[in-house]
Design an enzyme around this catalytic site. Structure first.
Site, PDB file in Angstrom:
ATOM      1  N   SER A   1       5.361   2.418   0.445  1.00 44.59           N
ATOM      2  CA  SER A   1       6.735   1.949   0.593  1.00 44.59           C
ATOM      3  C   SER A   1       7.597   3.112   1.042  1.00 44.59           C
ATOM      4  O   SER A   1       7.560   4.188   0.440  1.00 44.59           O
ATOM      5  CB  SER A   1       7.258   1.381  -0.733  1.00 44.59           C
ATOM      6  N   ALA A   2       8.338   2.914   2.106  1.00 44.03           N
ATOM      7  CA  ALA A   2       9.211   3.955   2.644  1.00 44.03           C
ATOM      8  C   ALA A   2      10.618   3.404   2.787  1.00 44.03           C
ATOM      9  O   ALA A   2      10.901   2.262   2.415  1.00 44.03           O
ATOM     10  CB  ALA A   2       8.678   4.452   3.983  1.00 44.03           C
ATOM     11  N   SER A   3      11.501   4.234   3.345  1.00 39.68           N
ATOM     12  CA  SER A   3      12.908   3.853   3.412  1.00 39.68           C
ATOM     13  C   SER A   3      13.156   2.724   4.404  1.00 39.68           C
ATOM     14  O   SER A   3      13.999   1.865   4.179  1.00 39.68           O
ATOM     15  CB  SER A   3      13.748   5.075   3.807  1.00 39.68           C
TER      16      SER A   3
ATOM     17  N   LYS B   1       2.811  -3.428   8.712  1.00 40.87           N
ATOM     18  CA  LYS B   1       4.021  -2.659   8.434  1.00 40.87           C
ATOM     19  C   LYS B   1       5.216  -3.574   8.642  1.00 40.87           C
ATOM     20  O   LYS B   1       5.475  -4.042   9.758  1.00 40.87           O
ATOM     21  CB  LYS B   1       4.088  -1.438   9.360  1.00 40.87           C
TER      22      LYS B   1
ATOM     23  N   LEU C   1       0.833  -1.200   0.000  1.00 40.09           N
ATOM     24  CA  LEU C   1       0.000   0.000   0.000  1.00 40.09           C
ATOM     25  C   LEU C   1       0.869   1.251   0.000  1.00 40.09           C
ATOM     26  O   LEU C   1       0.501   2.281  -0.566  1.00 40.09           O
ATOM     27  CB  LEU C   1      -0.908  -0.010   1.239  1.00 40.09           C
TER      28      LEU C   1
ATOM     29  N   ASP D   1       4.581  14.865  14.467  1.00 41.08           N
ATOM     30  CA  ASP D   1       4.886  15.016  13.036  1.00 41.08           C
ATOM     31  C   ASP D   1       3.596  14.940  12.230  1.00 41.08           C
ATOM     32  O   ASP D   1       3.386  14.007  11.455  1.00 41.08           O
ATOM     33  CB  ASP D   1       5.863  13.930  12.594  1.00 41.08           C
TER      34      ASP D   1
ATOM     35  N   GLN E   1       7.661  -1.058   4.617  1.00 45.10           N
ATOM     36  CA  GLN E   1       6.570  -0.909   3.667  1.00 45.10           C
ATOM     37  C   GLN E   1       5.320  -1.545   4.248  1.00 45.10           C
ATOM     38  O   GLN E   1       5.395  -2.415   5.116  1.00 45.10           O
ATOM     39  CB  GLN E   1       6.929  -1.499   2.307  1.00 45.10           C
TER      40      GLN E   1
END
Length: 674
Positions: free
Chosen positions: A244-246, A264, A242, A406, A249
């Protein structure tokens, strides 16, 4: 027989070397007050022992105390004194060598052989990556800003054109450097208290387009985290991510009870890659702060260290699960009118772990990409959405003390029915009661255009520098409040307030900085929800019910009651103490006892000072006495014409030198601070 004698001689030498090594290492640790490495102690011991043996052999032969075969020709006491003094002074020599080595290269500054071997491959990898980052920066025009000459010693300000060029080069460098550096740039863009608007706005455009990891690798990571096959835990599990991050995902899945969840998963190899990138980032930050004026002004080392701590927390999904549950509890106690409108996902703790997080799925679109969804609401509805989100954020900061730190547009979802969902609870701030009350007073002062109260609350929240001109800061705050009231400060209002106090030299505690960062990142999200939304006016309106709850008569009564309960034992004892004091005064028994060294730090300082003075006097006296004894004539004889006084002088000189080395250690290390 000769072979046995040689073997015994070698064995005696080996034992003597081992004893010398242990003696030198153990006593040097005691003298220097710090452990000395066994490797360097062994090397120095071997060298000094060899030098002592050579000096002893030469001295015995030169003075005729031993014949060509090595047999002694003097009285045994004379030989014993010569051997003892030779190796004692060899020990002193080794101790002095270790002292110099510890002063120049302390133990631990250079890695040991095994540690160096282990870090060789990692170091080569980091060096290649570091060189690659430098090349990327030079390619994007940052070469001049990275040189030692980039110090701006004349104090001139950077022109707007140069600042924009620097910001764009920094953005492009971080973008090409990889996902960890992109994330650092995104975090850096929220620090408008440190960055100029041009740099912050440019870094805010960074996007982390990370290709998803292959499904086979992701499945293996899920199985490793669960300890079971995926099919045994989930009835459905989408192989397409759904998001994707560093670091990880997100995949959509369904539990056997029918609940739809998001999973996650930490990307395979993410931890190792992050550690390498963070090491490079720290190395790069240290160079910038050392060599450039703008790096020192920005405090890039502290920024890099804070980012590393944050990313290490993100690597442990158990911390995010804890934060999510804490924020979910604050939502349940949110102000009236926001319950049900702002939601936080639930966590499945049974399935979650260090590298896997299973959350309730929230439907919606991130605010940053929700133009079509928001277009379905009219202006009043969108303003109500912004007010609801702001009210929840203020309630978390002022009342709960646990808040999402954040709230940028990517972490806020908007559903078709207007429900607002909060995502990514990896960054959560916490405030104690004094800080919450200080921020509440600040908001009340802003609402009442009270520059004096606003300045006082800021000084209570922050750490003002010595010699701060409070009147000047008060006037600057007053001018800023006028801008807030007139609506002139429509962009980054909280960032302007934050920049004002940091320009005045005030240090901002980490938890207070997180609260300001929350408002700064929230400002952009609110304006996407409702264009033209005034954060200051909205905060004045939304904070009133929260502040009223904090300062109600009931709350004040409870606070006073708690303090009185704590003081009750002292109040009960007070009359008896007054009676005793009056009685002592009447009968002349009243005395005052002063303990000038009651503080442990003062006692430690005075003790160390006295020790250093006494050690210096004793060491000097011992050396002077040794010299006098060694030049004295006559006196008793040890045997074979060897006088006792020079032998005693050499022994006393040995003791004085060892004590002198300790005095030098005290002098170089300094006395304990009071």
């Amino acid at each position: 027989m000769q072979q046995i004698s040689g073997f015994l001689t070698g064995l005696v030498g080996l034992v003597a070397t081992a004893v010398m090594l242990g003696l030198l290492a153990a006593t040097s640790r005691r003298v220097m007050g710090a452990p000395v490495g066994w490797v360097r102690a062994g090397i120095v011991s071997f060298l000094t022992l060899s030098a002592g043996s050579a000096a002893l052999t030469y001295g015995l032969a030169e003075n005729g105390w031993a014949d060509a075969d090595g047999d002694l020709t003097v009285h045994p006491l004379v030989a014993l004194a010569a051997i003892g003094l030779t190796f004692a002074w060899a020990y002193v020599l080794g101790l002095c060598v270790l002292l110099v080595l510890e002063l120049l290269v302390p133990t631990g500054a250079v890695p040991g052989p095994w540690r160096a071997f282990q870090g060789l491959r990692q170091g080569r990898r980091e060096s290649r990556r570091y060189t690659q980052i430098l090349a990327i920066g030079a390619r994007h025009g940052l070469g001049g800003t990275l040189r030692r000459g980039a110090r701006q010693a004349d104090g001139t300000r950077t022109s707007r054109t140069d600042e924009r060029r620097l910001a764009e080069g920094l953005r492009d460098t971080l973008s090409d450097a990889g996902v960890t550096f992109v994330k650092f740039g995104q975090v850096l863009s929220t620090r408008r208290d440190l960055l100029s608007p041009t740099v912050a706005d440019t870094l805010a455009t960074l996007q982390s387009e990370v290709p998803p990891a292959p499904w086979a690798d992701v499945e293996a990571a899920v199985v490793a985290a669960l300890g079971r096959p995926v099919d045994e835990v989930f009835t459905e599990f989408s192989s397409e991510p759904l998001a994707s991050a560093s670091v990880g995902q997100v995949h959509v899945a369904r539990l056997p009870d029918g609940r739809e969840v998001v999973v996650k998963v930490q990307r395979p190899g993410a931890r190792d890659q992050v550690e390498v990138d963070l090491a490079i980032l720290g190395r790069f930050a240290r160079r910038l702060e050392r060599d450039t004026a703008w790096g020192r002004n920005l405090g890039v080392v502290a920024l890099a260290d804070g980012f590393a701590d944050m990313l290490h927390e993100e690597l442990d999904y158990r911390r995010e699960a804890e934060n999510t549950l804490a924020l979910r509890a604050t939502i349940e106690d949110a102000p009236a009118g926001t319950v049900g409108r702002v939601v936080v996902p639930d966590v499945d703790l049974d399935l979650s772990g260090r590298s896997l997080l299973v959350l309730e799925r929230l439907r919606g679109t991130p605010v940053g990409r929700a133009e079509d969804v928001l277009a379905r609401f009219d202006a009043d509805q969108r303003a109500e959405l912004a007010r609801s989100l702001l009210a929840v954020a203020l309630d978390q900061v002022l009342a709960a003390g646990t808040f999402h730190a954040d709230l940028h547009p990517g972490n806020v979802l908007i559903a078709d029915d207007g429900t607002i969902g909060l995502l990514d609870m990896g960054a959560v701030g916490r405030l104690g009661e004094p800080e919450r009350l200080g921020i509440a007073v600040l908001l009340l002062a802003i609402d009442g255009d009270d520059a004096v109260a606003a300045t006082d609350s800021l000084l209570e929240l922050l750490e003002p520098p010595a010699g701060l001109d409070a009147r000047r800061l008060e006037r600057a705050v007053g001018q800023l409040l006028l801008r807030f009231r007139s609506g002139a400060a429509v962009d980054a209002s909280f960032a302007a307030l934050f920049r004002l106090v940091t320009d005045a030299g005030c240090a901002v505690p980490a938890n207070v900085a997180s609260a300001f960062r929350t408002f700064t990142s929230l400002e952009g999200t609110l304006r996407l929800l409702s264009p033209g939304f005034d954060l200051i006016a909205g905060a004045r309106e939304a904070s009133r019910p929260v502040v009223d709850r904090l300062v109600t008569v009931g709350a004040l009564r409870r606070k006073v009651t708690q303090q009185l309960v704590g003081l009750a034992p002292e109040v009960e004892r007070f009359p008896r103490r007054v009676t005793r004091l009056v009685t002592d005064l009447e009968q002349g028994r009243f005395t005052v006892q002063v303990r000038p060294f009651a503080d442990p730090g003062d006692r430690a300082f005075v003790t160390a000072l006295v020790q250093q003075v006494v050690s210096t006097v004793v060491a000097s006296a011992a050396v002077v006495a040794a010299v006098l004894l060694m030049v004295a004539e006559g006196g008793p004889q040890l045997g074979d014409g060897v006088a006792v006084f020079p032998v005693l002088g050499a022994a006393l000189g040995f003791a004085g030198t060892v004590l002198g080395v300790r005095v030098l250690v005290f002098a170089f290390r300094g006395l304990p601070a009071r």
